[in-house]
Design a protein around this motif. Sequence first.
Motif, short mmCIF file in Angstrom:
data_model
loop_
_atom_site.label_atom_id
_atom_site.label_comp_id
_atom_site.label_asym_id
_atom_site.label_seq_id
_atom_site.Cartn_x
_atom_site.Cartn_y
_atom_site.Cartn_z
N HIS A 1 0.84 -1.34 0.03
CA HIS A 1 -0.15 0.17 -0.13
C HIS A 1 0.84 1.26 0.01
CE1 HIS A 1 -3.28 -2.89 0.87
NE2 HIS A 1 -4.08 -1.82 0.36
N TYR A 2 1.95 1.32 0.83
CA TYR A 2 2.99 2.27 0.54
C TYR A 2 3.24 2.72 -0.80
CZ TYR A 2 3.22 2.33 5.79
OH TYR A 2 3.09 2.36 7.14
N ALA A 3 3.70 1.40 -1.49
CA ALA A 3 4.09 1.54 -2.95
C ALA A 3 3.19 2.01 -3.72
CB ALA A 3 4.57 0.29 -3.49
N ARG A 4 1.69 1.54 -3.61
CA ARG A 4 0.74 2.20 -4.37
C ARG A 4 0.61 3.67 -4.31
NH1 ARG A 4 -3.86 1.06 -7.11
NH2 ARG A 4 -5.69 2.44 -6.47
N LEU A 5 0.57 4.24 -2.95
CA LEU A 5 0.28 5.58 -2.52
C LEU A 5 1.49 6.30 -3.34
CD1 LEU A 5 -0.50 8.01 -1.00
CD2 LEU A 5 0.91 7.05 1.19
N ILE A 6 2.68 5.87 -3.24
CA ILE A 6 3.83 6.29 -3.81
C ILE A 6 3.54 6.65 -5.52
CG2 ILE A 6 6.29 6.51 -4.41
CD1 ILE A 6 6.80 5.13 -1.64
N ILE B 1 10.26 2.99 -6.40
CA ILE B 1 9.33 3.09 -5.50
C ILE B 1 9.48 2.24 -4.46
CG2 ILE B 1 6.68 2.73 -5.44
CD1 ILE B 1 6.65 3.90 -8.21
N SER B 2 9.36 0.98 -4.91
CA SER B 2 9.65 -0.08 -4.00
C SER B 2 10.69 0.07 -2.86
CB SER B 2 9.93 -1.38 -4.60
OG SER B 2 10.16 -2.52 -3.73
N ALA B 3 11.95 0.56 -3.08
CA ALA B 3 12.80 0.87 -2.22
C ALA B 3 12.49 1.73 -1.24
CB ALA B 3 14.21 1.39 -2.84
N VAL B 4 11.72 2.97 -1.33
CA VAL B 4 11.28 3.82 -0.40
C VAL B 4 10.29 3.21 0.41
CG1 VAL B 4 9.88 6.02 0.09
CG2 VAL B 4 11.60 5.81 -1.76
N ALA B 5 9.27 2.38 -0.17
CA ALA B 5 8.12 1.61 0.63
C ALA B 5 8.99 0.83 1.71
CB ALA B 5 7.17 0.99 -0.39
N ASP B 6 9.70 -0.07 1.25
CA ASP B 6 10.41 -1.02 2.13
C ASP B 6 11.25 -0.34 3.09
OD1 ASP B 6 11.02 -3.87 2.72
OD2 ASP B 6 13.07 -3.24 2.16
N VAL B 7 11.96 0.66 2.91
CA VAL B 7 12.70 1.15 3.81
C VAL B 7 11.86 1.95 4.98
CG1 VAL B 7 14.60 3.13 4.18
CG2 VAL B 7 14.82 1.75 2.54
N PHE B 8 11.04 2.68 4.40
CA PHE B 8 9.91 3.14 5.52
C PHE B 8 9.34 2.12 6.47
CE2 PHE B 8 5.64 4.87 6.40
CZ PHE B 8 6.10 5.92 7.19
N ASP B 9 8.77 1.07 5.89
CA ASP B 9 8.17 0.31 6.60
C ASP B 9 9.24 -0.59 7.53
OD1 ASP B 9 5.59 -1.17 7.28
OD2 ASP B 9 6.82 -2.97 6.95
N ASN C 1 9.32 12.36 -1.23
CA ASN C 1 7.99 13.15 -1.11
C ASN C 1 6.84 12.77 -1.19
OD1 ASN C 1 10.32 15.36 -0.39
ND2 ASN C 1 10.37 15.93 -2.57
N ALA C 2 6.62 12.02 -2.18
CA ALA C 2 5.25 11.40 -2.45
C ALA C 2 4.73 10.77 -1.29
CB ALA C 2 5.42 10.63 -3.92
N LEU C 3 5.58 10.14 -0.40
CA LEU C 3 5.46 9.31 0.61
C LEU C 3 5.01 10.14 1.97
CD1 LEU C 3 4.67 6.49 1.94
CD2 LEU C 3 7.02 6.68 2.66
N ILE C 4 5.98 11.13 1.95
CA ILE C 4 5.84 11.85 3.50
C ILE C 4 4.79 12.94 3.40
CG2 ILE C 4 8.42 11.16 4.06
CD1 ILE C 4 9.09 13.98 3.17
N ASN C 5 4.53 13.34 2.22
CA ASN C 5 3.54 14.46 2.12
C ASN C 5 2.06 13.81 2.38
OD1 ASN C 5 5.50 16.43 1.70
ND2 ASN C 5 5.27 16.46 -0.45
#
Length: 384
Positions: free
Chosen positions: A201-206, A319-327, A362-366
Amino acid sequence: MQQQKDLFTHQDTLANLHENIPLTEKLRFLHQIIRQDFPFLDRFAIALFDEKTQILKTYTHSTEENDSPVTMYEAPLSSAPSLHAIIEHRRPRLVQDLNIFSQGTHEHTRRIAAKGYKSSYTMPLYQSRTFIGFLFFNSLQEHPFTPQSLRQIDIYGHLIALMVINELTAIRTLIAAVRAARSMTHYRDLETGSHIDRTAHYARLIAHELASKYNYDITDEQIEHIFLFSPMHDVGKIGIPDNILRKPGRLDDSEFDVMKTHPGKGREIVDAVLKDFSLGTFGHVDILRNIAEYHHEAIDGSGYPKGLKGDEIPIEARISAVADVFDALTSRRVYKAAWTNDEAFAVLQKMSNAKLDRDCVNALINNLDKILVIQRQFRDEDLI
């Protein structure tokens, strides 16, 4: 000889549907064919239903991107009572004059009206009696549907439904095969089902934000594939020995060299599954390949396995990298407590333009409000 040639004078009108092209291109091709018989059909569109979240989300359509009234859109099915009634009746809905919904406040209704569509025919899509979404036929004319035309449109509708079901089944088979391959090894990483759901879902959001706010050329269909495939990024770790994979301390240089082979192993596993299950023919399969192989590449070129830089790294891998690191940062592990979202945001920003793509970060943290919804919905079971 001439008589034998005469046996092959007819060209299969729908032969292009056998080609290895994305579903959207197949739908646009089919639209051109159908309009030869029914020129009043101006748009086909498919929305998929996410049973876990009860969300209806746009998936693909037959018009050009700039001409479609509804893209990059999702909403709870409960917010659209007229669509929910279709499921209750288990029958298609015919609206010969969309003006009956002129007072409607639903965003989907307003967008359709704004583009000038006057009528619609909506079919529910089922797979083994399980509701999976809707197929919409829209027209710019009022009262264009006749009983005779509807009988033929139903045939085309079921053909489209089979195309969608075939692709979704292939994707689910692929995901199941990859997960099975991982579970049959000694790989016992601490990934929970909730982690997989959150990462997806983080990846979809981004991906959604990149397409709608940052002008990235990403379609609804691609977003759905990124959503489905992002949790498979670390499948290559099944080829890493437990003494390295599960080492509680820091890896030495030789151990890290072994760890760095997992993206390549992941690509090999994906390719093997695609070949063994004959699944390599559906569109966007390269999204999974790219996520598995390139999710450890870095924007500054310091990543692995190929040292790609910036836009050389496929967007789905960024995208996948940011989603995975954040989780990973915000999840509790046996060796660490969960970080707060603000703490994780600070780390992501620090990694931007070096290790991670700034737009993806930014797409995630915003979108903290959407992040909180995901975290509430997919909490780890031992924390509930």
